[in-house]
Design a protein around this motif. Structure first.
Motif, PDB file in Angstrom:
ATOM      1  N   GLU A  15       8.047  -0.376  22.325  1.00 37.67           N
ATOM      2  CA  GLU A  15       7.152  -1.224  23.024  1.00 37.67           C
ATOM      3  C   GLU A  15       6.692  -0.340  24.512  1.00 37.67           C
ATOM      4  O   GLU A  15       5.357   0.135  23.900  1.00 37.67           O
ATOM      5  CB  GLU A  15       6.421  -2.247  23.176  1.00 37.67           C
ATOM      6  CG  GLU A  15       7.229  -2.847  21.847  1.00 37.67           C
ATOM      7  CD  GLU A  15       6.632  -3.004  20.950  1.00 37.67           C
ATOM      8  OE1 GLU A  15       5.410  -2.864  20.860  1.00 37.67           O
ATOM      9  OE2 GLU A  15       6.642  -3.603  19.578  1.00 37.67           O
ATOM     10  N   ASN A  17       6.287  -1.276  27.251  1.00 40.48           N
ATOM     11  CA  ASN A  17       5.212  -3.051  27.082  1.00 40.48           C
ATOM     12  C   ASN A  17       5.792  -3.426  27.516  1.00 40.48           C
ATOM     13  O   ASN A  17       6.597  -4.272  25.928  1.00 40.48           O
ATOM     14  CB  ASN A  17       3.788  -2.851  26.320  1.00 40.48           C
ATOM     15  CG  ASN A  17       3.300  -3.774  27.185  1.00 40.48           C
ATOM     16  OD1 ASN A  17       2.850  -5.170  26.995  1.00 40.48           O
ATOM     17  ND2 ASN A  17       1.887  -3.095  27.113  1.00 40.48           N
ATOM     18  N   LYS A  20       4.088  -6.682  24.927  1.00 40.88           N
ATOM     19  CA  LYS A  20       4.455  -6.728  23.598  1.00 40.88           C
ATOM     20  C   LYS A  20       5.615  -7.449  23.807  1.00 40.88           C
ATOM     21  O   LYS A  20       6.096  -7.463  22.231  1.00 40.88           O
ATOM     22  CB  LYS A  20       3.675  -5.490  23.388  1.00 40.88           C
ATOM     23  CG  LYS A  20       2.258  -5.202  23.428  1.00 40.88           C
ATOM     24  CD  LYS A  20       2.144  -4.028  22.932  1.00 40.88           C
ATOM     25  CE  LYS A  20       0.347  -3.926  22.641  1.00 40.88           C
ATOM     26  NZ  LYS A  20       0.201  -2.183  22.641  1.00 40.88           N
ATOM     27  N   ARG A  53       0.582   0.073  34.750  1.00 45.84           N
ATOM     28  CA  ARG A  53       0.581  -0.438  33.301  1.00 45.84           C
ATOM     29  C   ARG A  53       1.066   0.455  32.502  1.00 45.84           C
ATOM     30  O   ARG A  53       0.736   0.752  30.937  1.00 45.84           O
ATOM     31  CB  ARG A  53      -0.696   1.268  34.525  1.00 45.84           C
ATOM     32  CG  ARG A  53      -2.878   0.430  34.450  1.00 45.84           C
ATOM     33  CD  ARG A  53      -3.231   1.353  34.490  1.00 45.84           C
ATOM     34  NE  ARG A  53      -4.758   0.719  35.677  1.00 45.84           N
ATOM     35  CZ  ARG A  53      -5.421   1.593  35.664  1.00 45.84           C
ATOM     36  NH1 ARG A  53      -5.439   2.450  34.472  1.00 45.84           N
ATOM     37  NH2 ARG A  53      -6.431   1.654  36.212  1.00 45.84           N
ATOM     38  N   THR A  54       2.087   1.383  33.459  1.00 48.40           N
ATOM     39  CA  THR A  54       3.059   2.303  32.625  1.00 48.40           C
ATOM     40  C   THR A  54       4.447   2.193  32.455  1.00 48.40           C
ATOM     41  O   THR A  54       4.947   1.784  33.172  1.00 48.40           O
ATOM     42  CB  THR A  54       2.430   3.696  32.076  1.00 48.40           C
ATOM     43  OG1 THR A  54       3.309   4.269  33.797  1.00 48.40           O
ATOM     44  CG2 THR A  54       1.207   3.956  32.154  1.00 48.40           C
TER      45      THR A  54
END
Length: 299
Positions: A15, A17, A20, A53-54
């Protein structure tokens, strides 16, 4: 490092993330992040680069992901293999059979293998005596034998009874007769038989036929298997009384003739009382169904 750590890491790596990944795993994000940190600490290297963010895999993370996939796949294969072993869907099955049982055995094996494609079956042509010994020594799982037998430590299920027929060389004086043969007509012939120590039930049945008909064979030749008996008949060395299923051999140089009375021999399936193999249980279930269907057809 535990198995759950691998699953968590693979999900995050797929993912990239945490939110998620946590959703896929049905857990909240903070515990997932903590589990990934535990994994990295146990390995001693950083697997993921995180920012606000990443999420990116490090070189070490990419290498570890490849190995993690392999480990998880191997574990799943091991689980599936174990499940199939337990259910009797995978493994090895060793079967003994007599000549006269072969033609009952073939459709059973065909039906069994059509469903249980991952069971390796080994078939051994053996006398009833040898099968009983092999069962006792756990060299075979199941046997197709001639009965009755005196064994209290075996399950025994009769499959069917077969009539005896006479097998004659084509040159025999009765080979072209349309009528059933009276055994007294064979008084001058040499009989080929299987020795009692090899097949007591067959031998005793044949001898009882002679006794009931007040008949004493002129001479006997012994052969240990039915195919050898028929081969000797085909060469003109004598005649024989054999179970009717052996007519399926269709040897051109012999003829099979009905007798004017109906002596029979019984074929049964046997297996150990203490047999724990799920594979044996699965084929026994199929055998019972086969026997019930054939009994119904016969009726």
């Amino acid at each position: 490092m535990e198995l759950r750590h691998l699953k968590y890491f693979v999900t995050v790596a797929e993912e990239l993330n945490f939110t998620k990944a946590a959703s896929r795993l049905n857990m909240s994000q903070p515990p997932l992040s903590q589990q990934i940190k535990q994994l990295e600490n146990s390995i001693g290297v950083k697997l993921l680069e995180r920012s606000n963010r990443t999420v990116e895999l490090t070189d070490a993370g990419r290498a570890f992901l490849e190995k993690a996939y392999k480990i998880l796949i191997d574990i799943e294969k091991a689980r599936e293999y174990t499940r199939k072993i337990y259910k009797g869907e995978k493994g090895q099955l060793s079967i003994g059979f007599t000549d006269s049982a072969l033609y009952d055995l073939i459709p059973i094996i065909q039906s069994y293998q059509s469903v249980n494609t991952e069971v390796d079956i080994t078939m051994h042509q053996m006398s009833t005596v040898d099968q009983l010994k092999a069962l006792q020594e756990e060299e075979i799982h199941i046997g197709f034998i001639c009965t009755p037998i005196q064994k209290s430590n075996l399950h025994i299920i009769p499959i069917r009874k077969q009539k005896f027929v006479a097998v004659l060389p084509k040159s025999h004086k009765l080979a072209q007769s349309d009528s059933p043969i009276n055994i007294q007509e064979l008084v001058d012939d040499t009989f080929i038989v299987t020795p009692r120590k090899v097949s007591p039930v067959y031998y005793d049945t044949v001898m009882s036929i002679f006794h009931k008909m007040s008949f004493v064979p002129k001479l006997t030749i012994t052969a240990h298997i039915s195919t050898a008996v028929i081969a000797l008949v085909s060469s003109g060395l004598g005649i024989a009384l054999i179970p009717s299923s052996m007519k399926n051999l269709q040897i051109a140089s012999v003829v099979f003739k009905e007798l004017d009375f109906s002596p029979t021999i019984e074929t049964s399936v046997v297996w150990r009382f203490n047999e724990k193999s799920h594979i044996v249980n699965s084929i026994v279930t199929l055998l019972k169904q086969y026997i019930a269907e054939n009994t119904s057809k016969h009726r």
